[in-house]
Design a protein around this motif. Structure first.
Motif, PDB file in Angstrom:
ATOM      1  N   SER A  64       0.834  -1.206   0.000  1.00 23.46           N
ATOM      2  CA  SER A  64       0.000   0.000   0.000  1.00 23.46           C
ATOM      3  C   SER A  64       0.868   1.254   0.000  1.00 23.46           C
ATOM      4  N   ARG A  82       2.302   1.767  -3.511  1.00 23.71           N
ATOM      5  CA  ARG A  82       1.253   2.257  -4.416  1.00 23.71           C
ATOM      6  C   ARG A  82       0.958   3.729  -4.167  1.00 23.71           C
ATOM      7  N   TYR A 131       1.671   6.640  -6.894  1.00 19.82           N
ATOM      8  CA  TYR A 131       0.528   7.450  -7.347  1.00 19.82           C
ATOM      9  C   TYR A 131       0.876   8.931  -7.254  1.00 19.82           C
ATOM     10  N   SER A 189       5.549   2.087 -13.302  1.00 17.16           N
ATOM     11  CA  SER A 189       5.438   1.527 -11.956  1.00 17.16           C
ATOM     12  C   SER A 189       6.355   0.321 -11.783  1.00 17.16           C
TER      13      SER A 189
END
Length: 207
Positions: free
Chosen positions: A29, A32, A36, A46
Motif C-alpha cells: 500500500s 502504491r 501514485y 510503476s
C-alpha cells in the motif's frame, strides 16, 4: 530526492519507521501511494507492474489465474504477513538483478554484441548464418544512428581495404565487405566463420 529503489531498500532495513511494524500489506500500500503521488511529478513506469509479471512467472501463474501481486505473494506465503514481507524482498532482489542484467545488455556496444554473437549466434540470429548476421548489424547501426547522431559505425571502409588487399581482390569487382566475404566463401556457414576470423585479425592489426 530519494529514488524508489533506495526507498524500498530503506524500508527493508527498518520497516517499523514507515509502518510501525513489519507488514507486507502495508508495504504494498505504501509503494502504491508513493507511485501514485510520484506520477504527478515525473513520468516513470510503476515498479510493481514489471515486478508483478516476474512474480507470476516465478510462481508459474498466468494472468488468467490472478493478476494481483499482493494476493499472489500472500497466497504463497501462507497468508503470513511477516513471511510475505520477506518473500517480497527475496523476489524483489532477484527481479532487480534480472533488470540490471538486461539493462547492461542494452548498453553493450556493437563490438561487444558481435563478440556475443560469435559465441552464441542462436541467441541473436537463430542460427550461425552470415546472411542473417549482416542484416542484424545493419539494423543495429541504423537504430544507433537514429538515437545518437554522433554514433561511429564499424570501420567498414578500412575493413574492406584490409580484405581486398589480403585476398588480392580487385575492388572494382565488389561494393562492400559483405560481398567480399561471400565471394571468398563457399557457403553461408563458412562466410559466418570467416567474417569473425578476419574481423578479429583486422582489429588486432589496427592496434
Amino acid at each position: 530526492m530519494m529514488k524508489m529503489i533506495d526507498l524500498i531498500n530503506s524500508i527493508k532495513q527498518r520497516p517499523e519507521i514507515y509502518f510501525g511494524e513489519k507488514s507486507f500489506t502495508k508495504l504494498i500500500s505504501f509503494i502504491r501511494g508513493y507511485e501514485y503521488c510520484q506520477s504527478k511529478y515525473i513520468s516513470e513506469s510503476s515498479i510493481l507492474t514489471s515486478f508483478d509479471e516476474y512474480v507470476h512467472h516465478q510462481y508459474g501463474l498466468s494472468n488468467l489465474i490472478s493478476n494481483d501481486l499482493e494476493k499472489d505473494i500472500l497466497l504463497f506465503s501462507g497468508f503470513d504477513e511477516n513471511q510475505a514481507f520477506d518473500n517480497f524482498f527475496k523476489l524483489y532482489e532477484n527481479w532487480k538483478l534480472k533488470e540490471e542484467r538486461e539493462q547492461n545488455l542494452t548498453e553493450h556496444t556493437l563490438s561487444q554484441v558481435l563478440e556475443e554473437i560469435k559465441n552464441k549466434p542462436e541467441k541473436f540470429l537463430k542460427s550461425k548464418s552470415f546472411n542473417r548476421l549482416m542484416p542484424f548489424i545493419y539494423g543495429y547501426e541504423v537504430c544507433e544512428c537514429n538515437f545518437d547522431e554522433n554514433y561511429q559505425k564499424l570501420p567498414w571502409n578500412e575493413l574492406f581495404i584490409y580484405l581486398a588487399n589480403k585476398y588480392h581482390i580487385d575492388d572494382r569487382l565488389t561494393l562492400n565487405v559483405e560481398q567480399i566475404v561471400k565471394f571468398i566463401s563457399e557457403n553461408d556457414l563458412e562466410a559466418f566463420n570467416l567474417f569473425f576470423e578476419e574481423y578479429d585479425r583486422f582489429l588486432a592489426f589496427q592496434k
